[in-house]
Design an enzyme around this catalytic site. Structure first.
Site, PDB file in Angstrom:
ATOM      1  N   GLY B  98       5.788  11.906  -3.495  1.00 11.63           N
ATOM      2  CA  GLY B  98       4.450  11.626  -2.715  1.00 11.63           C
ATOM      3  C   GLY B  98       4.434  12.265  -1.406  1.00 11.63           C
ATOM      4  O   GLY B  98       5.263  12.958  -0.868  1.00 11.63           O
ATOM      5  N   GLY B 101      -0.143  11.658   5.019  1.00 10.85           N
ATOM      6  CA  GLY B 101      -0.761  12.710   6.163  1.00 10.85           C
ATOM      7  C   GLY B 101       0.332  13.297   6.827  1.00 10.85           C
ATOM      8  O   GLY B 101       0.183  14.468   7.219  1.00 10.85           O
ATOM      9  N   VAL B 105       7.697  12.469   0.730  1.00 11.16           N
ATOM     10  CA  VAL B 105       8.691  11.637  -0.079  1.00 11.16           C
ATOM     11  C   VAL B 105       9.193  12.167  -1.004  1.00 11.16           C
ATOM     12  O   VAL B 105       8.662  12.852  -2.215  1.00 11.16           O
ATOM     13  CB  VAL B 105       7.921  10.386  -0.614  1.00 11.16           C
ATOM     14  CG1 VAL B 105       9.135   9.285  -1.098  1.00 11.16           C
ATOM     15  CG2 VAL B 105       7.074   9.468   0.557  1.00 11.16           C
ATOM     16  N   LYS B 121      12.115   9.879   2.757  1.00 11.57           N
ATOM     17  CA  LYS B 121      10.903  10.267   3.348  1.00 11.57           C
ATOM     18  C   LYS B 121      11.407  11.134   4.432  1.00 11.57           C
ATOM     19  O   LYS B 121      12.041  10.600   5.323  1.00 11.57           O
ATOM     20  CB  LYS B 121      10.262   8.903   3.794  1.00 11.57           C
ATOM     21  CG  LYS B 121       9.019   9.150   4.311  1.00 11.57           C
ATOM     22  CD  LYS B 121       8.132   7.638   4.368  1.00 11.57           C
ATOM     23  CE  LYS B 121       6.668   8.171   4.557  1.00 11.57           C
ATOM     24  NZ  LYS B 121       5.737   6.968   4.739  1.00 11.57           N
ATOM     25  N   VAL B 172      11.886   3.255  -5.882  1.00 14.58           N
ATOM     26  CA  VAL B 172      11.212   2.343  -6.399  1.00 14.58           C
ATOM     27  C   VAL B 172      10.427   3.048  -7.602  1.00 14.58           C
ATOM     28  O   VAL B 172       9.521   3.779  -7.266  1.00 14.58           O
ATOM     29  CB  VAL B 172      10.527   1.322  -5.904  1.00 14.58           C
ATOM     30  CG1 VAL B 172       9.901   0.316  -6.594  1.00 14.58           C
ATOM     31  CG2 VAL B 172      11.114   0.743  -4.586  1.00 14.58           C
ATOM     32  N   ASP B 214      -0.780  -1.231   5.914  1.00  9.74           N
ATOM     33  CA  ASP B 214      -1.439  -0.418   5.081  1.00  9.74           C
ATOM     34  C   ASP B 214      -0.964  -1.096   3.732  1.00  9.74           C
ATOM     35  O   ASP B 214      -0.553  -0.441   2.534  1.00  9.74           O
ATOM     36  CB  ASP B 214      -0.766   0.966   5.144  1.00  9.74           C
ATOM     37  CG  ASP B 214      -1.462   1.989   4.372  1.00  9.74           C
ATOM     38  OD1 ASP B 214      -2.855   1.482   3.949  1.00  9.74           O
ATOM     39  OD2 ASP B 214      -0.904   2.880   3.863  1.00  9.74           O
ATOM     40  N   LYS B 216      -1.517  -1.970   0.086  1.00  5.53           N
ATOM     41  CA  LYS B 216      -2.654  -1.642  -0.981  1.00  5.53           C
ATOM     42  C   LYS B 216      -1.749  -1.551  -2.316  1.00  5.53           C
ATOM     43  O   LYS B 216      -0.525  -1.350  -2.308  1.00  5.53           O
ATOM     44  CB  LYS B 216      -3.347  -0.374  -0.536  1.00  5.53           C
ATOM     45  CG  LYS B 216      -2.379   0.805  -0.329  1.00  5.53           C
ATOM     46  CD  LYS B 216      -3.302   1.991   0.159  1.00  5.53           C
ATOM     47  CE  LYS B 216      -2.138   3.041   0.546  1.00  5.53           C
ATOM     48  NZ  LYS B 216      -2.765   4.097   1.286  1.00  5.53           N
ATOM     49  N   PRO B 217      -2.310  -1.686  -3.333  1.00  5.94           N
ATOM     50  CA  PRO B 217      -1.800  -1.401  -4.681  1.00  5.94           C
ATOM     51  C   PRO B 217      -0.548  -0.326  -4.753  1.00  5.94           C
ATOM     52  O   PRO B 217       0.450  -0.600  -5.326  1.00  5.94           O
ATOM     53  CB  PRO B 217      -2.749  -1.474  -5.687  1.00  5.94           C
ATOM     54  CG  PRO B 217      -3.883  -1.919  -5.077  1.00  5.94           C
ATOM     55  CD  PRO B 217      -3.995  -1.662  -3.491  1.00  5.94           C
ATOM     56  N   ASP B 235       6.989   1.673   1.473  1.00  9.25           N
ATOM     57  CA  ASP B 235       6.181   2.294   2.575  1.00  9.25           C
ATOM     58  C   ASP B 235       5.522   1.620   3.527  1.00  9.25           C
ATOM     59  O   ASP B 235       4.597   1.481   3.797  1.00  9.25           O
ATOM     60  CB  ASP B 235       5.111   3.110   1.747  1.00  9.25           C
ATOM     61  CG  ASP B 235       4.677   4.361   2.403  1.00  9.25           C
ATOM     62  OD1 ASP B 235       4.992   4.672   3.747  1.00  9.25           O
ATOM     63  OD2 ASP B 235       3.582   5.118   2.062  1.00  9.25           O
TER      64      ASP B 235
END
Lengths: 193, 899
Positions: B98, B101, B105, B121, B172, B214, B216-217, B235
């Site tokens: 991942g 900004g 990760v 991270k 995960v 933050d 979100k799905p 996260d």
């Protein structure tokens, strides 16, 4: 970083020819890094312009305190113009390669690649070629074009950096502009025939 | 051929008018050399051609953009120091999974003390500003505080060799919850079970004082444990511990771009009041996710939000009411069809169709739960994530939910549905006519109710659809123009940055023409006019902005009242003053320094200056008293003018050359007095929104960021300085512009590192000299002339305040009012000299004026004093006029292209 560039600029001022060679990669890296960073941060439709980029790079590398009194900024902008040219041309080359390679050979695009239109790519590349030719004829003229075109400096600013009058700069620009156009056109005529 | 010959012939020919004259000259100059003649001719031809690439900007606007915006995309990553195979700490990087900004990760392998795969991270090389470091630290701290089966666990944290912090967490390997639910065909019950777990996890975090911010799905991943789906919240990249002042407005807006999609962002997050985010913001995001789980689509259109400009995005989130999930499901196919073509919406359509087949309708209770979680006004949302989970469980067990104010019929209907069998049996068994008829009447009423409700809903839906079509068209048009205007403004800002004033002016003016109803564009141009010292033009633009409803409480309004007064726009001045004063009528605590300063610029019978002066006196000594509460009124019985209140020597500044933190915040040491806390008390009772307002006001007052964060990470600010030119600081836009855009990143970083809740106080950080200056001014307007003079004298003695001579004009006015004509004339003489100094320092360079509102205030006060004492207006200074002429020339000159 700041002091580093400042030192190099001082060395150039003092007449160290070698120092100029050290400047370009630093400026180049900084510009790329800035561009990449900007693009990540400002995805919400903010546009990024080479001029602003170069100015920011200057502030970052040369530093706030030094900028007013610093008269070596000409060297910096010259380096920045060349760096900007390389970044754009590299981008255009990769674009072109990607286009030709089609889906088979996917060229590696960088994060900070400039999203150039196909037209822009062609224009940029032919301009680059013409500019290289011009540099062989008259290096100062090529430098002037680089400054004006790749960092967006005005006639007055360019004149100041090159240390010539703006009238001379104006005339030189007119000549270089026509020269390059002629070179580009004659080349495309050749390829058409 | 000689190039220099070619060049000089070309240039000379260029000066000649007409083809014939040129040809004639060519022949005479080139003589026999035909090739030289041809080449010059070609040059001249090339010169006259319009399609010269050199006349175009090097790359078209917007050409620089990111190829891959999606953090998880496969596109090649930016150059980075971390290569696969490298080790960070005792972790070997295996795969990048991942990119955000500022963070990367990796999946990594841990050798010691146990062998396992982890997620690592680490912050991107080169992005390590103090701001980011502080954020990272907050994140790490936040995660470490939590321990919940549905929250990804943190194992370790550290700093790399090149000083980039990282942390190691449970890896995960899951899919986003929405995707999982789509793919696996879970029943509604199963989906809700899973989602209630997520609520539980969020609640756990909230109890630990951690807000996710933050949700979100893609941050809620589902994995299968055996066959049981388990959700994990990952996260906590933007988490912050509650009570820490992680954000100020500037930082917040800068981070907006990093936070990513605004789809799940709550209205208060979108509003940029960054200080004000609390747990209920997460509740909103949970509501959006539940909405998406139920309908297969987000409440607001993804594409629309992504393409809207920043302000439009905010408006949508803050103002538009999305359709209820059940309504959305019935309209979803039609709405989605036209956007077929891009991959994402196609998948949405498929999913939506599947969803609508699967569940013919969404039970209205779920509508209520979702809509309650997504209330624009957070007070009306669920108070906790646990509350939301509880309601979901109530729904699942068919108990009455809380989301709707329970009416008796509603409760009964619920009861009847739950115990349908029991009731039926009872009805059959008792067979009493009475009960039988009651029951059937009841059933009938339920049936009628339901039918009516459906009909109403249908009517509503048709009506709102028509309205929506019209509104959408309007909105689309407006957004189109707004986008163009934003692009223009962006370019104009760059122009301004590059000191192409004419181009900047043109850009702003075009934007104004494009969206004249949008106050922001006027404000933009006004600021440029301010820089150019074209006061009348600036005032006119600001006036337009105000008439368009620009909110007036932001720091960008600092100095505008003085500007209006100077340009004699009395109506505008009255409007701005009554607007800012209105909220203070029943809330004296809302009176801030900047508000007082706005009001005192001219005398005005409508304004209760005594009240303002009292408040100023209270604020002046406030820093010593933190959180004090007293039962007394705004002003204690003794009032602030007792002899003990005299300004002692304690508040004089030390001999240090630079204003130290102490020098600024240390209020005069004074013995505690009985009435003092009472007079201050109310001033500090409400620390919520006011704190934020005041702090944002600070940004406009030349207070560098780390003023507020002396424990923070930021070093000394490298630009601005205490009295530095910082008047734009608080005016936030995406990618926020620091002090004149010149600040190095991180110079404001100190804000982040502020200490705990104790650091929060409702006090503006202003230099003492300026506080006295403003207080004196207020006392002057209130008629307490001697007291005013005391303040002015102390303020004026402050060597570190470069504009200390601002006080002379005010002293002159006060002396005159006291009847001390000689003293008044003497002070007026000093004020004349001060004006002269200021004028002689005036430069045409638009960036030269340090603090424009000090300058305007000086003009204003001088005019008032001169008129009062000599009976005539001061002459308009020729240097001012000259500079303004220069400014206009600057606009004209730069506006026309060099060729």
């Amino acid at each position: 970083m700041t002091s580093n560039v400042t030192q190099i600029l001082s060395a150039i001022e003092a007449g160290d020819r070698q120092a100029a060679n050290q400047l370009l990669p630093l400026v180049y890296d900084e510009l790329r890094r800035l561009a990449s960073q900007k693009m990540t941060q400002e995805k919400a439709g903010l546009t990024l312009q080479p001029t602003a980029l170069v100015h920011e790079a200057f502030l970052r590398l040369v530093g706030e305190q030094d900028q007013r009194k610093w008269d070596g900024r000409g060297h910096f902008f010259a380096a920045a113009a060349e760096a900007m040219r390389r970044i754009l041309i590299d981008s255009a080359r990769r674009r072109n390669a990607e286009k030709r390679g089609g889906g088979m050979l996917r060229c590696e695009l960088k994060d900070d690649d400039v999203a150039l239109e196909a037209v822009d790519c062609e224009t940029l590349l032919s301009l680059d070629e013409a500019l290289t030719k011009l540099a062989q004829e008259d290096a100062d003229l090529a430098k002037l074009v680089e400054l004006r075109y790749f960092t967006g400096l005005t006639i007055e600013e360019t004149a100041e950096i090159l240390g010539v009058s703006s009238r001379t700069t104006k005339r030189n620009w007119a000549y270089a502009r026509a020269w390059l156009k002629r070179a580009i056109d004659s080349r495309s005529d050749e390829s058409e025939n | 051929m000689s190039q220099s010959a070619e060049k000089s012939i070309f240039l000379t020919a260029l000066e000649l008018e007409g083809v014939e004259a040129r040809e004639h000259y060519l022949h005479s100059a080139c003589g026999e050399d035909a090739s030289l003649r041809d080449s010059v001719r070609a040059l001249l031809l090339a010169h006259d051609q319009t399609l010269n690439p050199l006349d175009e900007p090097v790359v078209k606007e917007g050409a620089f953009k990111l190829e891959s915006l999606d953090a998880t995309s496969e596109a090649s990553p930016a150059e980075s120091a971390d290569e696969i195979g490298d080790t960070i700490g005792s972790y070997r990087l295996m795969e990048r999974i991942g990119e955000g900004g500022f963070g990367l990760v990796y999946a990594a392998f841990q050798e010691q003390p146990v062998r396992r795969k982890v997620a690592l991270k680490v912050i991107k090389p080169g992005t390590g500003s103090a701001e980011v470091l502080a954020r990272f630290a907050a994140e790490r701290q936040a995660i470490a505080m939590m321990d919940h089966p549905n929250i990804a666990q943190v194992f370790d944290a550290g700093v790399t060799a090149d000083a980039r912090p990282y942390f190691v967490m449970e890896l995960v390997r899951g899919v986003p919850i929405t995707e999982f639910c789509q793919r696996s065909g879970l029943s509604l019950q199963q989906k809700l079970d899973l989602f209630a777990d997520v609520c539980g996890a969020v609640h756990h975090a909230h109890q630990k004082g951690v807000i996710h911010r933050d949700l979100k799905p893609s941050n809620v991943l589902v994995t299968l444990h055996d066959t049981k789906p388990v959700a994990k919240v990952i996260d906590f990249g933007v988490a912050k511990a509650m009570g820490q002042n992680l954000t100020d407005q500037t930082v917040y807006t800068r981070l907006y771009s990093m936070i990513g999609t605004p789809l799940y962002m709550s209205p208060e997050q979108a509003s940029m009041s960054g200080l004000d985010i609390d747990t209920r913001s997460d509740i909103y995001s949970l509501g959006v996710m539940l909405y998406e789980l139920l309908t297969g689509t987000t409440p607001f259109d993804r594409k629309r939000l992504d393409t809207a400009g920043y302000d439009e995005m905010r408006r949508i989130i803050q103002e538009e009411d999305p359709p209820k999930p059940s309504v959305r499901l019935t309209t979803i196919d039609k709405r989605r069809m036209p956007t077929l073509g891009d991959h994402e919406s196609k998948s949405h359509v498929v999913e939506a169709e599947r969803a609508s087949r699967r569940q013919h309708s969404i039970p209205s209770d779920l509508d209520w739960i979702v809509m309650k979680a997504m209330e624009k006004d957070r007070v009306r949302r669920y108070e906790s994530a646990a509350g939301m989970a509880a309601d979901l469980r109530r729904f699942m067990s068919q108990e009455p939910i809380e989301a709707r104010p329970p009416s008796p019929t509603y409760r009964l209907a619920k009861f009847a549905r739950r115990h349908r069998l029991v009731i039926a049996t009872a009805v059959l068994m008792t067979l009493t006519l009475l009960i039988g008829s009651v029951a059937s009447l009841y059933q009938a009423s339920v049936a009628i109710n339901e039918r009516n409700k459906k009909e109403d809903a249908l009517q509503d839906a048709i009506k709102s659809k028509n309205e929506a079509t019209v509104a959408r068209l309007e909105v689309e048009q407006f957004t189109g123009r707004l986008k163009d205007a934003n692009a223009l403004i962006g370019a104009a800002r760059n122009d301004e940055e590059a000191e192409r004033w004419g181009a900047a002016f043109d850009g702003y003016s075009q934007a104004v023409e494009l969206v004249p109803n949008y106050y922001l564009v006027w404000v933009q141009r006004a600021k440029l006019m301010i820089d150019l010292k074209l006061w009348d033009d600036a005032a006119s633009d600001y006036s337009n902005a105000i008439q368009l409803g620009a909110p007036l409480d932001g720091p960008q309004w600092q100095g505008i009242p003085a500007l209006f007064a100077w340009t004699q726009r009395w109506d505008d001045l009255a409007a701005i003053r009554s607007t800012v004063l209105k909220p203070t009528l029943d809330d004296p605590d809302a009176i801030t320094w900047s508000l007082i300063r706005s009001c005192v610029v001219t005398a005005d019978e409508q304004i209760d200056f005594g009240r303002l002066a009292n408040r100023a006196e209270a604020l002046l000594i406030a820093p010593n008293v933190r959180g004090g509460r007293g039962p007394g009124g705004p002003s204690g019985p003794g009032g602030p003018s007792g002899p003990g209140d005299r300004l002692g020597p304690g508040d004089r500044l030390g001999p240090g050359g630079i204003y130290s933190q102490d020098a600024f915040d240390r209020a005069p040491p004074r013995p505690p007095r009985s009435e003092q806390p009472e007079s201050i008390g109310p001033g500090l009772t409400d620390q919520g929104p006011k704190t934020e307002r005041e702090r944002s006001a600070n940004a406009g007052l030349g207070i560098p960021g780390n003023e507020l964060g002396r424990d923070g990470l930021g070093g000394r600010p490298e630009s601005g300085g205490r009295f530095g030119r910082n008047d734009r600081g608080g005016f936030s836009t995406p990618g926020g512009r620091g002090p004149g855009g010149r600040g190095r990143p991180g110079s404001r970083g100190g804000l982040i590192g502020r200490g705990g809740p104790g650091e929060r106080s409702g006090i503006e950080f202003l230099p003492m000299a300026i506080k006295r200056y403003v207080t004196g001014w207020a006392q002057l307007r209130a008629g307490n002339f001697e007291r005013a003079i005391e303040h002015f004298q102390l303020a004026g003695q402050d060597r570190q305040w470069p504009d200390a001579d601002l006080v002379h004009g005010l002293v002159a006015i006060a002396q005159h009012k006291l009847g001390h004509e000689e003293l008044a004339l003497e002070s007026l003489g000093r004020a004349d000299q001060a004006i002269d100094r200021a004028m002689s320092q005036l430069e045409p360079d638009p960036k030269s004026l340090r603090l424009w509102f000090d300058f305007v205030e000086r003009l204003l006060v001088h005019r008032e004093a001169t008129q009062l004492i000599t009976g005539s207006l001061p002459r308009v200074d020729a240097r001012m006029i000259a500079v303004q002429q220069d400014s206009r020339a600057l606009l004209e000159a730069a506006a026309s292209p060099p060729f």
